[in-house]
Design a protein around this motif. Structure first.
Motif: not given
Ligand code: GLA
Length: 383
Positions: A24-26, A29-36, A121-123, A163-169, A219-221, A332-335
């Motif tokens: 998983g990940r923490i 900082i830098g949240e909801h920036t990946d897909y932007n 935590l991106s299980s 429709n997530c970004g690339i951060m978690d993977q 809500a994320y999408n 932290m994370g998507g919220g």
């Protein structure tokens, strides 16, 4: 966990199998920036997924989830999508590998994880990365690590409705013990930053509100769509804007009356968050944890008031942290539930955790969970 998985594999399928793991990940900082197209600053953690995997000479996958105590079987064609949500992640990874020209045949697997579900935590990324890595290794497909991360991301898009970004993977494929990774999600340039808060007298602790919101993925999408809408409006005046993160604050101001107020606020948060990631990285290089912490509070404010992905419980935890002089704290994370991540002075740690547990329970009727995380390695084969 490893022994339990091996025992179960032997009981269900007989014999033994190769073992793979991912994490998983923490995200500091830098949240909801990946897909932007902006920066993120995650690290893999010491909680993850472990899987025993062995080709079975058929064209069927037989998978057993220890956590759900459930077994399923599916084929590898597009029409074979399994019913169980957990199995869709594995199915998606197989399909996305095949779409990229990789070889995948039937296999037997037993897997389990210790990433708390729904905690942010991106299980799911841990599960995707574990199988993407393992399949690539077993069938020697030679797919590089970025593409493995994208296999996980496409699995979310095409088989799980997020429709997530690339951060978690990315974090779970590239994670390295003791390091956070700053990734530019537009250029995919990345840099490892050694991160050892303990050596500087701090601790990193997650406080899990144990709140999960049903509609989190829609809500994320919707947040992502707002950002794309704002970027499209700005692009009309500034064609060089490919992603929202290419835009200047002033350019957003120019289109304020052309876009819904909601989209404006979302974009305002994203543009502010970009600079904060760079500021935190600079601060850490100077050993300045106080500045890093202050940026975390600013991010929380933005996620709560502009991006609106916090909730009452998380805002409450953030306030408590501020009141107790915790150095940094934010959702932290998507919220929409999940954890706050807190940077706290070692001498304050015990008092903060005790207060958070006691006061949160009194206020919300259930205890939060506390996770101490260690920054660890990402996807790998276990020896
Ligand atoms: C989720 C997504 C990530 C990222 C974060 C928010 O974890 O999977 O791609 O957008 O939310 O930063």
């Amino acid at each position: 966990m490893i022994a339990k998985i091996q025992d179960k594999f032997k009981a269900v399928f007989g014999g033994s199998a190769d073992m793979y793991a991912s994490a998983g990940r923490i995200n500091l900082i830098g949240e909801h920036t990946d897909y932007n197209g902006g920066y993120v600053f995650p690290g893999a953690i010491d909680k993850g997924i472990v899987a025993a995997i062995r080709p079975n000479g058929t064209n069927k996958v037989r998978a057993f989830s220890l956590d759900y105590n459930e077994q399923t079987e599916f084929g590898l064609e597009e029409a074979d999508k399994p019913k169980q949500a957990w199995a869709c992640y594995i199915f998606g990874v197989c399909r996305e590998t095949i779409k990229r020209g990789g070889k995948v045949e039937g296999f037997d697997t037993v897997f389990a994880g210790d990433v708390p579900l729904g905690a942010g935590l991106s299980s799911s990324a841990a599960l995707e990365s574990c199988f993407a890595f393992a399949i690539n290794d077993i069938w020697q497909n030679g797919i590089d690590k970025f593409e493995l991360a994208k296999i996980g991301q496409s699995t979310e898009h095409n088989y799980c409705g997020v429709n997530c970004g690339i951060m978690d993977q990315f974090a779970s494929c590239f994670g390295k013990k003791g390091c956070l990774i700053r990734l530019n999600c537009k250029t995919l340039e990345y840099k490892y930053f050694p991160f050892d808060p303990e050596a500087a007298g701090y601790k990193l602790v997650l406080v899990d509100s144990c709140v999960k919101h049903e509609l989190a993925s829609s809500a994320y999408n919707k947040r992502r769509a707002s950002c794309e809408n704002a970027a499209a409006a700005i692009r009309k005046n500034h064609p060089e804007v490919e992603f929202l993160s290419d835009a200047k604050r002033l350019w957003l101001e120019e289109v304020r009356t052309e876009i819904p107020e909601e989209d404006f606020l979302r974009a305002e948060y994203v543009i502010g968050e970009l600079q904060r990631v760079l500021d935190v990285c600079d601060a850490l290089e100077r050993g300045d944890f106080e500045t890093a912490g202050e940026m975390m509070y600013q991010t929380h404010f933005g996620m709560s008031k502009l991006y609106e992905v916090s909730c009452e419980e998380l805002d409450w935890l953030n306030k408590l942290a501020r009141k107790m002089d915790v150095t940094g704290s934010r959702v932290m994370g998507g919220g929409f539930g999940g954890c706050t991540i807190n940077l706290v002075k070692a001498e304050l740690y015990d008092a903060f955790v005790a207060e958070a547990k006691e006061q949160f329970s009194a206020r919300f009727g259930h205890a939060p969970k506390i996770y101490d995380v260690v920054i660890s390695d990402g996807a790998r084969k276990l020896q």
